[in-house]
Design a protein around this motif. Sequence first.
Motif, PDB file in Angstrom:
ATOM      1  N   HIS A   1     -16.634 -29.261  22.396  1.00  0.00           N
ATOM      2  CA  HIS A   1     -17.723 -30.015  21.947  1.00  0.00           C
ATOM      3  C   HIS A   1     -18.569 -29.137  21.001  1.00  0.00           C
ATOM      4  CE1 HIS A   1     -17.120 -32.942  24.889  1.00  0.00           C
ATOM      5  NE2 HIS A   1     -16.806 -32.034  25.854  1.00  0.00           N
ATOM      6  N   GLU A   2     -18.474 -27.909  20.737  1.00  0.00           N
ATOM      7  CA  GLU A   2     -19.515 -27.045  19.890  1.00  0.00           C
ATOM      8  C   GLU A   2     -18.816 -26.001  19.218  1.00  0.00           C
ATOM      9  OE1 GLU A   2     -23.280 -26.213  21.398  1.00  0.00           O
ATOM     10  OE2 GLU A   2     -22.913 -27.701  23.230  1.00  0.00           O
ATOM     11  N   GLN A   3     -17.541 -25.871  19.164  1.00  0.00           N
ATOM     12  CA  GLN A   3     -16.741 -24.960  18.363  1.00  0.00           C
ATOM     13  C   GLN A   3     -17.439 -23.541  18.366  1.00  0.00           C
ATOM     14  OE1 GLN A   3     -17.390 -28.207  16.786  1.00  0.00           O
ATOM     15  NE2 GLN A   3     -15.796 -28.705  17.982  1.00  0.00           N
ATOM     16  N   ARG A   4     -17.735 -23.278  19.606  1.00  0.00           N
ATOM     17  CA  ARG A   4     -18.033 -21.852  19.825  1.00  0.00           C
ATOM     18  C   ARG A   4     -18.056 -21.619  21.256  1.00  0.00           C
ATOM     19  NH1 ARG A   4     -22.579 -21.723  22.653  1.00  0.00           N
ATOM     20  NH2 ARG A   4     -23.260 -23.922  23.100  1.00  0.00           N
ATOM     21  N   PRO A   5     -18.352 -20.329  21.688  1.00  0.00           N
ATOM     22  CA  PRO A   5     -18.440 -19.002  21.094  1.00  0.00           C
ATOM     23  C   PRO A   5     -17.002 -18.530  20.805  1.00  0.00           C
ATOM     24  CG  PRO A   5     -18.564 -18.925  23.594  1.00  0.00           C
ATOM     25  CD  PRO A   5     -18.218 -20.462  23.195  1.00  0.00           C
ATOM     26  N   HIS A   6     -17.071 -17.863  19.933  1.00  0.00           N
ATOM     27  CA  HIS A   6     -15.953 -16.881  19.580  1.00  0.00           C
ATOM     28  C   HIS A   6     -15.870 -15.543  20.617  1.00  0.00           C
ATOM     29  CE1 HIS A   6     -15.756 -19.439  16.134  1.00  0.00           C
ATOM     30  NE2 HIS A   6     -16.806 -19.230  15.779  1.00  0.00           N
ATOM     31  N   LEU A   7     -14.527 -15.401  20.861  1.00  0.00           N
ATOM     32  CA  LEU A   7     -14.590 -14.086  21.689  1.00  0.00           C
ATOM     33  C   LEU A   7     -13.931 -12.999  21.195  1.00  0.00           C
ATOM     34  CD1 LEU A   7     -12.879 -16.026  24.777  1.00  0.00           C
ATOM     35  CD2 LEU A   7     -15.211 -16.020  24.302  1.00  0.00           C
ATOM     36  N   HIS A   8     -14.303 -11.715  21.629  1.00  0.00           N
ATOM     37  CA  HIS A   8     -13.921 -10.646  20.848  1.00  0.00           C
ATOM     38  C   HIS A   8     -13.611  -9.556  21.941  1.00  0.00           C
ATOM     39  CE1 HIS A   8     -15.663 -11.945  17.171  1.00  0.00           C
ATOM     40  NE2 HIS A   8     -16.486 -12.845  17.869  1.00  0.00           N
ATOM     41  N   GLY A   9     -12.813  -8.710  21.766  1.00  0.00           N
ATOM     42  CA  GLY A   9     -12.499  -7.724  22.670  1.00  0.00           C
ATOM     43  C   GLY A   9     -12.587  -6.322  21.980  1.00  0.00           C
ATOM     44  N   TRP A  10     -13.234  -5.421  22.376  1.00  0.00           N
ATOM     45  CA  TRP A  10     -13.623  -4.184  21.537  1.00  0.00           C
ATOM     46  C   TRP A  10     -13.691  -3.027  22.566  1.00  0.00           C
ATOM     47  CZ3 TRP A  10     -19.008  -5.164  18.589  1.00  0.00           C
ATOM     48  CH2 TRP A  10     -18.987  -6.313  17.661  1.00  0.00           C
TER      49      TRP A  10
ATOM     50  N   VAL B   1     -10.104  -4.599  19.290  1.00  0.00           N
ATOM     51  CA  VAL B   1      -8.684  -4.932  19.739  1.00  0.00           C
ATOM     52  C   VAL B   1      -7.980  -6.018  20.022  1.00  0.00           C
ATOM     53  CG1 VAL B   1      -8.839  -2.603  21.013  1.00  0.00           C
ATOM     54  CG2 VAL B   1      -9.336  -4.635  22.323  1.00  0.00           C
ATOM     55  N   CYS B   2      -9.021  -7.310  19.921  1.00  0.00           N
ATOM     56  CA  CYS B   2      -8.456  -8.630  19.852  1.00  0.00           C
ATOM     57  C   CYS B   2      -9.480  -9.674  19.690  1.00  0.00           C
ATOM     58  CB  CYS B   2      -7.887  -8.933  21.489  1.00  0.00           C
ATOM     59  SG  CYS B   2      -9.038  -8.988  22.660  1.00  0.00           S
ATOM     60  N   GLU B   3      -9.351 -10.812  19.305  1.00  0.00           N
ATOM     61  CA  GLU B   3     -10.094 -11.784  18.908  1.00  0.00           C
ATOM     62  C   GLU B   3      -9.406 -13.239  19.444  1.00  0.00           C
ATOM     63  OE1 GLU B   3     -11.599 -11.031  14.953  1.00  0.00           O
ATOM     64  OE2 GLU B   3     -12.366 -13.185  15.029  1.00  0.00           O
ATOM     65  N   MET B   4     -10.401 -13.881  19.955  1.00  0.00           N
ATOM     66  CA  MET B   4      -9.890 -15.470  20.275  1.00  0.00           C
ATOM     67  C   MET B   4     -11.191 -16.290  19.565  1.00  0.00           C
ATOM     68  SD  MET B   4      -8.577 -15.577  24.234  1.00  0.00           S
ATOM     69  CE  MET B   4      -7.663 -16.805  24.027  1.00  0.00           C
ATOM     70  N   PRO B   5     -10.681 -16.970  18.466  1.00  0.00           N
ATOM     71  CA  PRO B   5     -11.641 -17.926  17.749  1.00  0.00           C
ATOM     72  C   PRO B   5     -12.087 -18.978  18.623  1.00  0.00           C
ATOM     73  CG  PRO B   5     -10.130 -17.202  16.110  1.00  0.00           C
ATOM     74  CD  PRO B   5      -9.578 -16.726  17.469  1.00  0.00           C
ATOM     75  N   ALA B   6     -13.059 -19.802  18.622  1.00  0.00           N
ATOM     76  CA  ALA B   6     -13.262 -20.960  19.426  1.00  0.00           C
ATOM     77  C   ALA B   6     -12.213 -21.863  19.118  1.00  0.00           C
ATOM     78  CB  ALA B   6     -14.615 -21.549  19.216  1.00  0.00           C
ATOM     79  N   GLY B   7     -11.612 -22.526  20.260  1.00  0.00           N
ATOM     80  CA  GLY B   7     -10.551 -23.453  20.203  1.00  0.00           C
ATOM     81  C   GLY B   7      -9.102 -22.839  20.266  1.00  0.00           C
ATOM     82  N   THR B   8      -8.999 -21.522  20.568  1.00  0.00           N
ATOM     83  CA  THR B   8      -7.645 -20.966  20.670  1.00  0.00           C
ATOM     84  C   THR B   8      -6.898 -21.556  21.462  1.00  0.00           C
ATOM     85  OG1 THR B   8      -8.325 -18.853  19.765  1.00  0.00           O
ATOM     86  CG2 THR B   8      -6.455 -18.742  20.946  1.00  0.00           C
ATOM     87  N   ASP B   9      -5.590 -21.793  21.066  1.00  0.00           N
ATOM     88  CA  ASP B   9      -4.636 -22.515  22.324  1.00  0.00           C
ATOM     89  C   ASP B   9      -4.404 -21.567  23.481  1.00  0.00           C
ATOM     90  OD1 ASP B   9      -4.176 -24.946  21.553  1.00  0.00           O
ATOM     91  OD2 ASP B   9      -2.960 -24.410  20.250  1.00  0.00           O
TER      92      ASP B   9
END
Length: 210
Positions: free
Chosen positions: A171-180, A192-200
């Motif tokens: 519904h809001e195209q957030r949050p983006h997820l980050h692995g550090w 080390v990794c990233e999952m933008p909002a909406g990643t399958d």
Amino acid sequence: MKPYEKLLLANKAWANEKVQDDPEYFSRLAHIQTPKFLWIGCSDSRVPANEITGTQPGEIFVHRNVANMVVHTDLNLLTVLDYAVRALKVEHIIVCGHHGCGGVRAAMTQHDMGIANKWLRNIKDVYRFHRQEVDGIISDDQKIDRMVELNVQEQVMNLAKTSVVQRAWKHEQRPHLHGWVYDLKDGIINPVCEMPAGTDLQDIYEYDDL
Ligand code: CO
């Protein structure tokens, strides 16, 4: 002076300094909290979220536990996550592990850690998923450090599996997820990794009625 009294004294000095720089500092912070980030980090005393990211009070909502885990039955984590996503509307969630993590190191042994066994077993599962790769690493320290990276990836994935995150994605195209991963040896954080909002995700993890 008792050791804890030093903390209270340092606190007074800090508060004084803040007010001298900016007389409105505390009255402004007291009224509003709008952090853009949720930080899920390790409890390790050497990895303080604000200090290593150069952020101020009010900028990061923080949850810390042993080995920065996202466990779906952890009411503490779920409460923090739900509040950060639904009420604070954070734009980014960062899972930050660190090399040389004692929690990961303990999980990679067969020692009985008592009550902690239940927590560390989640890390043993990460090892099981990636056993072939991890077993191929000869140095014990490098093995732990690679496990730290893989663990961060799995915990980011665990965030994506929650209905809290999936509902906000939809519904809001957030949050983006980050692995550090933070390196204790030089103080540098490496993504080390990233999952933008909406990643399958794999279908089985995606809720279709949010
Ligand atoms: Co740690």
